[in-house]
Design an enzyme around this catalytic site. Structure first.
Site, PDB file in Angstrom:
ATOM      1  N   SER A 154     -26.600  -0.925 -39.037  1.00 52.75           N
ATOM      2  CA  SER A 154     -27.622   0.055 -39.393  1.00 52.75           C
ATOM      3  C   SER A 154     -28.927  -0.686 -39.710  1.00 52.75           C
ATOM      4  CB  SER A 154     -27.196   0.835 -40.635  1.00 52.75           C
ATOM      5  OG  SER A 154     -28.262   1.633 -41.123  1.00 52.75           O
TER       6      SER A 154
ATOM      7  N   TYR B  22     -22.873   1.508 -48.660  1.00 53.42           N
ATOM      8  CA  TYR B  22     -23.093   1.651 -47.215  1.00 53.42           C
ATOM      9  C   TYR B  22     -23.952   0.510 -46.673  1.00 53.42           C
ATOM     10  CZ  TYR B  22     -24.822   3.757 -42.844  1.00 53.42           C
ATOM     11  OH  TYR B  22     -25.162   3.999 -41.527  1.00 53.42           O
TER      12      TYR B  22
HETATM   13  N1  LIG Z   1     -27.167   8.904 -37.960  1.00 55.21           N
HETATM   14  C1  LIG Z   1     -27.929   7.922 -38.421  1.00 55.21           C
HETATM   15  O1  LIG Z   1     -29.092   8.136 -38.808  1.00 55.21           O
HETATM   16  C2  LIG Z   1     -27.391   6.503 -38.471  1.00 55.21           C
HETATM   17  C3  LIG Z   1     -28.267   5.473 -38.838  1.00 55.21           C
HETATM   18  C4  LIG Z   1     -27.787   4.170 -38.890  1.00 55.21           C
HETATM   19  C5  LIG Z   1     -26.476   3.905 -38.545  1.00 55.21           C
HETATM   20  N2  LIG Z   1     -25.642   4.918 -38.176  1.00 55.21           N
HETATM   21  C6  LIG Z   1     -24.265   4.556 -37.817  1.00 55.21           C
HETATM   22  O2  LIG Z   1     -23.932   5.102 -36.547  1.00 55.21           O
HETATM   23  C7  LIG Z   1     -22.511   5.230 -36.454  1.00 55.21           C
HETATM   24  C8  LIG Z   1     -22.167   6.581 -35.866  1.00 55.21           C
HETATM   25  O3  LIG Z   1     -22.502   7.598 -36.812  1.00 55.21           O
HETATM   26  P1  LIG Z   1     -23.195   8.957 -36.346  1.00 55.21           P
HETATM   27  O4  LIG Z   1     -24.589   8.924 -36.818  1.00 55.21           O
HETATM   28  O5  LIG Z   1     -22.924   9.211 -34.908  1.00 55.21           O
HETATM   29  O6  LIG Z   1     -22.438   9.997 -37.302  1.00 55.21           O
HETATM   30  P2  LIG Z   1     -21.374  11.130 -36.973  1.00 55.21           P
HETATM   31  O7  LIG Z   1     -20.956  11.619 -38.308  1.00 55.21           O
HETATM   32  O8  LIG Z   1     -21.930  12.091 -36.003  1.00 55.21           O
HETATM   33  O9  LIG Z   1     -20.171  10.346 -36.262  1.00 55.21           O
HETATM   34  C9  LIG Z   1     -19.285   9.520 -36.974  1.00 55.21           C
HETATM   35  C10 LIG Z   1     -17.898   9.671 -36.388  1.00 55.21           C
HETATM   36  O10 LIG Z   1     -17.011   8.764 -37.080  1.00 55.21           O
HETATM   37  C11 LIG Z   1     -15.793   9.458 -37.314  1.00 55.21           C
HETATM   38  N3  LIG Z   1     -15.077   8.843 -38.433  1.00 55.21           N
HETATM   39  C12 LIG Z   1     -15.396   8.888 -39.761  1.00 55.21           C
HETATM   40  N4  LIG Z   1     -14.478   8.231 -40.473  1.00 55.21           N
HETATM   41  C13 LIG Z   1     -13.558   7.759 -39.598  1.00 55.21           C
HETATM   42  C14 LIG Z   1     -12.369   6.998 -39.736  1.00 55.21           C
HETATM   43  N5  LIG Z   1     -11.922   6.602 -40.943  1.00 55.21           N
HETATM   44  N6  LIG Z   1     -11.681   6.666 -38.619  1.00 55.21           N
HETATM   45  C15 LIG Z   1     -12.101   7.085 -37.399  1.00 55.21           C
HETATM   46  N7  LIG Z   1     -13.210   7.814 -37.213  1.00 55.21           N
HETATM   47  C16 LIG Z   1     -13.927   8.152 -38.299  1.00 55.21           C
HETATM   48  C17 LIG Z   1     -16.220  10.892 -37.598  1.00 55.21           C
HETATM   49  O11 LIG Z   1     -15.134  11.819 -37.462  1.00 55.21           O
HETATM   50  C18 LIG Z   1     -17.307  11.083 -36.564  1.00 55.21           C
HETATM   51  O12 LIG Z   1     -16.796  11.558 -35.343  1.00 55.21           O
HETATM   52  C19 LIG Z   1     -21.975   4.998 -37.875  1.00 55.21           C
HETATM   53  O13 LIG Z   1     -21.436   3.688 -37.983  1.00 55.21           O
HETATM   54  C20 LIG Z   1     -23.210   5.126 -38.744  1.00 55.21           C
HETATM   55  O14 LIG Z   1     -23.098   4.412 -39.946  1.00 55.21           O
HETATM   56  C21 LIG Z   1     -26.070   6.211 -38.130  1.00 55.21           C
END
Ligand SMILES: NC(=O)c1ccc[n+]([C@@H]2O[C@H](COP(=O)([O-])OP(=O)(O)OC[C@H]3O[C@@H](n4cnc5c(N)ncnc54)[C@H](O)[C@@H]3O)[C@@H](O)[C@H]2O)c1
Length: 255
Positions: free
Chosen positions: A143, A156
């Site tokens: 991130s 986080y």
């Molecule tokens: N959305 C943002 O602004 C942002 C910014 C920086 C980093 N990220 C990172 O991007 C990645 C994807 O997140 P996203 O934004 O698509 O969010 P999202 O919530 O849409 O997707 C996350 C997915 O992870 C799954 N998940 C959660 N816990 C789990 C577990 N224990 N085992 C298996 N699957 C699990 C959820 O069911 C979901 O499908 C993450 O690592 C997040 O930290 C997101």
């Protein structure tokens, strides 16, 4: 998106995407399938995961990445089914927000468990298969918060910093085995994780980037595709910031 793959950059490659039921994982699974990869979607969300698997002509496996036995089984099953594992995307994540002093032990463990342990387990399991093949590429989702943390995200942000460091060490250790390991560091992105934001919080989120908007997940997935592609054959141990300039610096206040 999905099933109708043209002759792509990943023709015949076998891939796993954790957290593939939603957001960035969903967009990545779709893009990889469009480029010709066979994708296994691993997620806790069965309905969403099966939907993405159907969309991309792939497979779903219910997996809790916080448990090494689950991740080991995911990787063993995928590589046994296809005979190979070329691509591992350790992407599942959660981001509950609260002041440091209010975080209880179960919440601390859960945030570390999904965001860091899960990436470690996925990297280790994939590397154990890939070393026998002599090839493979791993991308871990970190991130922008690893470099520019914000308040109420202590565990986080620390977990994401740990992902960047793990990625570097893995890259050094695994390079002689023919395995490249990189991280992608998303800035604000319109996914399930940010779905609950409204009003001023939504505006602040959208304005974290000087571009004045959060990213569509496909813009992040393009970064992941580049890192796993042959075009990135000399890129290893890198943390690619796909953040619209969020951590480049701040815009000056209007005077
Ligand atoms: N959305 C943002 O602004 C942002 C910014 C920086 C980093 N990220 C990172 O991007 C990645 C994807 O997140 P996203 O934004 O698509 O969010 P999202 O919530 O849409 O997707 C996350 C997915 O992870 C799954 N998940 C959660 N816990 C789990 C577990 N224990 N085992 C298996 N699957 C699990 C959820 O069911 C979901 O499908 C993450 O690592 C997040 O930290 C997101």
């Amino acid at each position: 998106m999905g099933k109708k793959s043209k002759a792509g950059r990943l023709e015949g490659r076998i891939a796993i995407v954790t957290g593939g039921a939603s957001g960035l994982g969903r967009a990545t699974a779709s893009l990889l399938a469009d480029e010709g990869a066979k994708v296994t979607i691993a997620d806790l969300d069965e309905e969403g995961g099966r939907g993405v698997a159907d969309m991309v002509g792939g497979t779903f496996r219910r997996t809790n990445v916080a448990y090494s036995a689950d991740v080991d089984a995911l990787v063993a099953e995928t590589s046994a089914t296809h005979g190979m594992l070329h691509i591992m995307i350790n992407n599942a994540g959660i981001c509950p927000q609260s002041p440091l002093v209010e975080i209880d032990d179960p919440t601390f463990r859960q945030v570390m468990g999904v965001n860091f342990d899960g990436v470690f387990f996925g990297t280790r399991a994939a590397a154990r298969v890939m070393r026998n093949q002599g090839c493979g590429t791993i991308v871990n989702t970190a991130s922008a918060g690893a470099f520019m943390p914000t308040e109420n995200m202590s565990v986080y942000a620390a977990a994401k910093s740990a992902v960047v460091t793990l990625t570097r060490v893995a890259a050094i250790e695994l390079a002689p085995l023919g395995i490249r390991v990189n991280a992608v560091c998303p800035g604000p992105m319109r996914t399930g994780m940010a779905a609950g934001l409204t009003g001023a919080a939504r505006a602040a989120f959208e304005n974290l980037s000087p571009l004045g908007r959060a990213a569509d997940p496909i813009e992040m997935a393009q970064g992941i595709l580049f890192l796993i592609s042959d075009e990135a054959s000399y890129i290893n141990g890198h943390a690619l910031q796909v953040d619209g300039g969020s951590i480049a610096g701040k815009r000056a206040p209007v005077t």
